[in-house]
Write a protein that holds these residues in place. Structure first.
Motif, PDB file in Angstrom:
ATOM      1  N   ASP A  91       0.787  -1.203  -0.137  1.00  0.00           N
ATOM      2  CA  ASP A  91       0.109  -0.021   0.020  1.00  0.00           C
ATOM      3  C   ASP A  91       0.878   1.255   0.165  1.00  0.00           C
ATOM      4  OD1 ASP A  91      -3.305   0.461   0.850  1.00  0.00           O
ATOM      5  OD2 ASP A  91      -1.685   2.166   1.199  1.00  0.00           O
ATOM      6  N   ARG A 125     -17.665  -2.831  -3.647  1.00  0.00           N
ATOM      7  CA  ARG A 125     -16.879  -1.907  -4.608  1.00  0.00           C
ATOM      8  C   ARG A 125     -17.492  -0.618  -4.371  1.00  0.00           C
ATOM      9  NH1 ARG A 125     -18.535  -0.256  -9.745  1.00  0.00           N
ATOM     10  NH2 ARG A 125     -20.184  -1.912  -9.658  1.00  0.00           N
ATOM     11  N   ALA A 146      -9.271   5.655   0.924  1.00  0.00           N
ATOM     12  CA  ALA A 146      -9.336   5.515  -0.378  1.00  0.00           C
ATOM     13  C   ALA A 146     -10.227   6.011  -1.406  1.00  0.00           C
ATOM     14  CB  ALA A 146      -9.461   3.911  -0.580  1.00  0.00           C
ATOM     15  N   TRP A 149     -12.544   1.516  -3.875  1.00  0.00           N
ATOM     16  CA  TRP A 149     -12.279   0.347  -3.208  1.00  0.00           C
ATOM     17  C   TRP A 149     -12.845  -0.892  -3.823  1.00  0.00           C
ATOM     18  CZ3 TRP A 149     -13.490  -3.610   0.135  1.00  0.00           C
ATOM     19  CH2 TRP A 149     -12.850  -3.994   1.198  1.00  0.00           C
ATOM     20  N   VAL A 165      -8.245  -7.693  -2.029  1.00  0.00           N
ATOM     21  CA  VAL A 165      -8.671  -6.206  -1.850  1.00  0.00           C
ATOM     22  C   VAL A 165      -7.671  -5.432  -2.891  1.00  0.00           C
ATOM     23  CG1 VAL A 165      -9.211  -4.176  -0.695  1.00  0.00           C
ATOM     24  CG2 VAL A 165      -9.861  -6.324   0.117  1.00  0.00           C
ATOM     25  N   GLN A 167      -7.296  -1.232  -4.276  1.00  0.00           N
ATOM     26  CA  GLN A 167      -7.593   0.251  -3.724  1.00  0.00           C
ATOM     27  C   GLN A 167      -6.958   1.151  -4.520  1.00  0.00           C
ATOM     28  OE1 GLN A 167      -7.914   0.675   0.381  1.00  0.00           O
ATOM     29  NE2 GLN A 167      -6.044  -0.653   0.863  1.00  0.00           N
ATOM     30  N   TYR A 169      -6.136   5.515  -4.352  1.00  0.00           N
ATOM     31  CA  TYR A 169      -6.052   6.692  -3.555  1.00  0.00           C
ATOM     32  C   TYR A 169      -6.199   7.829  -4.470  1.00  0.00           C
ATOM     33  CZ  TYR A 169      -4.770   3.534   0.242  1.00  0.00           C
ATOM     34  OH  TYR A 169      -4.672   2.398   1.112  1.00  0.00           O
TER      35      TYR A 169
END
Length: 880
Positions: A91, A125, A146, A149, A165, A167, A169
């Protein structure tokens, strides 16, 4: 005659539609090929000689070839321990990363997105705002915020084994339905690869552990073979003792059997069992066999060898010399024949000493060993366990007898209590499913009934029904003016009137403060439901006598007809609620039928509400400034700050596109303060302009007790003197609470701010407010300025003809035509303002003719497109 078609004619080129279909097919084939390669790669990873970390990194890279997966994490769920173990986490924005490989209790992640993904077992989602709307209860934020997602459960049949998952940003709406479908498909293969990899690791560990265990087992077996022949006799004797321990026959038979079994293992010619009394003060000998002494009596607890074992709580193997030494130093006292060898073991059960079992020898050729002591130790456990079971059985028999007596005594009381309890349960059930004020069914009862009707509908498609959502119009006014007692009486009467319209099995329920719901159980079409709705409106039109006053209460009704495509009762209630709000918007005291357009409108409003909150957070609102000028010389006196939304996709939006939704959703207050802050900061940095800044303040701000303090702090932070700020208020602010508004305005005026009454002449406020309020300026609404431009009657009654005008305003002429009414209003406002010492600013000036008419009437200040449209200001900073 037409010519025959040649067989060699050139084929027609493909049409545009054919080309589009071909391109779409090629794109789908390419996507399918890319997906197939990814799945093959995932399958190969499970068998590759890679560490788990290396395999997960390659899985991440494979997912990245299919969609945006810069930020990705995987976690496995242990349903037995209810924990979540993060096995991979990459991340860009989250700094506090979870520790990989460490199980985390699901309770620590309660209400987070990952928790909802595991518990719900369904793909999630969307943006944080969109996902928060989908969750029951509050959504707990973990990690960085986020923009978009997408998470899918790793399912093994019906069991959720983990989550995958991705995601984003930096971009909202990055993941679409295709990405969701793709990730769900890939997730099953990812779980298979993880399970195969984990199974392989488990197998390798099991083989390693099994090999070591096999070696140890071989060693143990070799030792066991060596001991087995010696232990066969011992095992048989111990088995018989264990069998006797479970025999609850006469206790003396048990003692003799134990003595006989011990005698087969060791020399037990002299054997006894000593037990403590219940109070621990005496020592009893229920079994005593000795070649030199016939039995022994109970005795107070003393200082003998048996008591010594009890005090130590450990087995004792001793000889005649050791016994003599203990006697000499005073540790024990001797009585009876002296033993040459003695073994005593305490009888211990559940940590409590019950007594001692002992063997002793008087012949020099019989000497006990440690093996004999250990054997007697085992026997002691069997004896103690049997004694406890016997005592427990006796106590249980006594307790059963007492219990039977108590049951007999309590039977009559319980029968009476059962009757009372049934009545109480019936009352509690009624209270749980009915409203305490009106006695009508409540929301829970309604939803249960809706569920039952929908179940019936699936079995019998012709048994349709309908739901109405009813909201009392302007009920808050009744509560505020007459009090809650009157409001409660109105609600009770409304409930009675609604019920009087219906027939069984239809039902009225109270679902909120002033909200009711009606369930029409038999509604094959809309007509009978509409007739019921009209009848309800009619009965509610009748006046009510409440606390000696005649009141009229109307209602707005939304109707939702059921169909088999709506699987949940809450959907029907929501649809009826949506239709009810449409009835409110269309004027109240009416009903509306729900259709898909209403649902689309509701979704559009919801999307706009979410976008507004994102815009507030990202500060997408900015002020545009329109000049306020002197009509005499064109000099700019000030600027009015107007809100604009810099939408990321729709461009610049005027207030009309979002103000109504912002007001309803509660985000308008935050938008106003963003405009206030930016406008004041911009004006403070205008080093080449010394005029004033005008901002619009809605009535709701005056209800905020800290509005004055917050505005003063904002001016101080921006560096703008209060004397340069003008607050524009509407006449609506004067109507809501004149006394409170007047006090707030005097406070603001006391700090140097000027106050202007906006859109003067269009509201309903009394002119009596003007002389009591500290106003500085009146702003004439554009609706009075727009008609100006023709002949206007001057103050002395003589007609004034404005050159270049064709009398568009309809002013009075020499032929006796009626005077321009707008000019008369403007003249009256100017006269009123002059008498009160107020400035006047005319809004909406768009033509030179309007400017000339206003100047002739005596107006010297104005604003409008003629002088400038709203636009950003670019301040010149001193020293910059």
């Amino acid at each position: 005659m037409s010519q025959p078609l040649s067989s060699t004619a050139e084929p027609l080129p493909p049409s545009i539609g054919t080309l589009d279909r071909l391109r779409s097919a090629v794109h789908q084939l390419a996507q399918a090929e890319r997906l197939q390669r990814a799945l093959f790669a995932i399958a190969d990873l499970a068998g590759a000689d890679l560490s788990m970390r290396a395999m997960l990194e390659q899985l991440h890279a494979i997912v990245g070839t299919l969609m945006y997966a810069r930020n990705l994490f995987m976690a496995l769920h242990d349903p037995d321990a209810d924990t979540l173990e993060f096995i991979y986490f990459v991340d860009d924005a989250t700094t506090d990363l979870p520790v990989l490989g460490v199980p985390i209790p699901m309770a620590d992640m309660h209400q987070s997105l990952t928790w909802h993904l595991v518990r719900g077992g369904l793909t999630l989602r969307g943006s944080m705002q969109a996902l928060a709307q989908q969750m029951d209860g509050q959504l707990k934020a973990l990690g960085a915020y986020a923009q978009d997602w997408l998470g899918v459960p790793l399912r093994d049949g019906a069991q959720v084994r983990g989550v995958l998952v991705v995601q984003s940003y930096d971009q909202a709406g990055r993941y679409g339905p295709d990405d969701q479908e793709l990730l769900e498909f890939v997730a099953s293969h990812v779980l298979t690869a993880l399970q195969r990899k984990q199974a392989r690791q488990d197998l390798e560990r099991a083989v390693s552990v099994g090999t070591a265990e096999l070696a140890r087992t071989n060693q143990a077996l070799q030792a066991e073979v060596a001991r087995r022949q010696k232990g066969e006799r011992l095992q048989a004797a111990l088995y018989r003792i264990a069998e006797r321990a479970n025999d609850l026959g006469p206790v003396q038979e048990f003692y003799r059997a134990v003595h006989h079994s011990v005698g087969e293992l060791i020399n037990a010619r002299n054997f006894y069992i000593a037990l403590l009394s219940d109070d621990g003060a005496e020592l009893h000998f229920p079994y005593y066999v000795d070649e030199n002494q016939v039995g022994t009596k109970s005795r107070p607890l003393g200082n003998g060898l048996t008591e010594y074992v009890l005090r130590k709580g450990q087995p004792l193997l001793t000889s005649a010399d050791e016994i003599e030494r203990l006697h000499t130093d005073g540790t024990i006292s001797k009585s009876g024949p002296s033993s040459l060898s003695w073994v005593g073991v305490p009888l211990v059960c559940e940590g409590r000493s019950l007594g001692v079992v002992a063997v002793q020898s008087y012949q020099p050729e019989v000497t006990y060993t440690e093996r004999d002591r250990d054997l007697l130790g085992f026997v002691s456990h069997q004896i103690a366990s049997s004694l406890v079971r016997r005592r427990t059985t006796a106590s249980l028999r006594i307790a059963n007898a007492e219990l039977e007596q108590r049951v007999a005594e309590r039977t009559a009381e319980l029968q009476e209590q059962i009757g009372v309890r049934r009545r109480v349960e019936a009352q509690l059930k009624h209270e749980a499913l009915h409203d305490a004020l009106t006695g009508l069914p409540n929301r829970s009862y309604l939803l249960e009934r809706l569920d039952w009707l929908q179940t019936r509908l699936h079995r019998q498609p012709d048994q349709r029904f309908a739901v109405m959502f009813i909201d009392v119009d302007r009920f808050k006014l009744i509560n505020d003016s007459m009090g809650h007692h009157a409001g409660d009486a109105v609600l009770q009467e409304i409930g009675r009137r609604l019920t009087s319209v219906l027939r069984a099995p239809d039902m009225v329920a109270r679902v909120g403060g002033d909200e009711f719901a009606v369930l029409v159980a038999d509604a094959p079409a809309a007509d009978p439901v509409v007739r019921i709705a009209r009848r309800m409106l009619e009965v509610l039109d009748e006046p009510m006598l409440v606390e000696g006053k005649r009141l009229f209460a109307s209602a707005s009704i939304g109707i939702s007809l059921c169909n088999r495509d709506q699987p949940q009762a809450a959907d029907l209630l929501r649809n009826a609620d949506t239709a009810m709000y449409r009835a409110k918007v269309n004027g109240r005291r009416r009903f509306e039928l729900y259709d898909e357009h209403l649902h689309s409108d509701a979704l559009r409003v919801l999307d706009l509400e979410n976008a507004l909150w994102v815009a507030v957070k990202e500060k997408q609102f900015e002020p545009y400034f329109q000049p306020i000028v002197s009509l005499v010389d064109g000099r700019v006196l000030g600027y009015e700050a107007l809100a604009r939304w810099r939408h990321p996709t729709d461009g610049l939006l005027a207030p009309g596109a979002f103000v109504k939704v912002a007001e309803d959703s509660g985000s308008m207050d935050a938008i106003d303060w963003q405009i206030f802050e930016q406008a004041c900061s911009t004006m403070a940095r205008m080093s080449d302009f010394a005029g004033y800044l005008s901002v619009n303040v809605a009535p709701r701000h005056f209800r905020n007790p800290v509005f004055c303090d917050r505005m003063l702090q904002l001016l101080a932070d921006a560096g703008l003197p209060p004397q340069r700020l003008c607050l524009e208020i509407t006449e609506g602010a004067l109507i809501e609470d004149p006394e409170h508004t007047s006090a707030v305005l005097h406070t603001l005026r006391g700090h140097g701010m000027s106050l202007a009454l906006d859109d003067f002449g269009t509201g309903y406020s009394s002119l009596g407010y003007l002389h009591r309020l500290p106003l500085v300026t009146l702003k004439i609404d554009r609706s009075f300025v727009e008609p100006l431009g023709g002949n206007v009657t001057g103050d002395d009654g003589v007609e004034v003809v404005y050159k270049g005008s064709s009398n568009p305003g309809g002013a009075a002429s020499s032929t006796g035509a009626p005077a321009n009414p707008s000019a008369a209003v403007v003249r009256a406002v100017l006269a009123l303002a002059g008498s009160l010492g107020l400035n006047v600013v005319a809004e909406g000036i768009e033509t030179p003719e309007q400017q000339r008419v206003l100047m002739e009437l005596g107006c010297t200040q104005g604003q409008g497109y003629l002088f400038g449209r709203p636009a950003p200001l670019h301040p010149t900073i001193l020293g910059g």
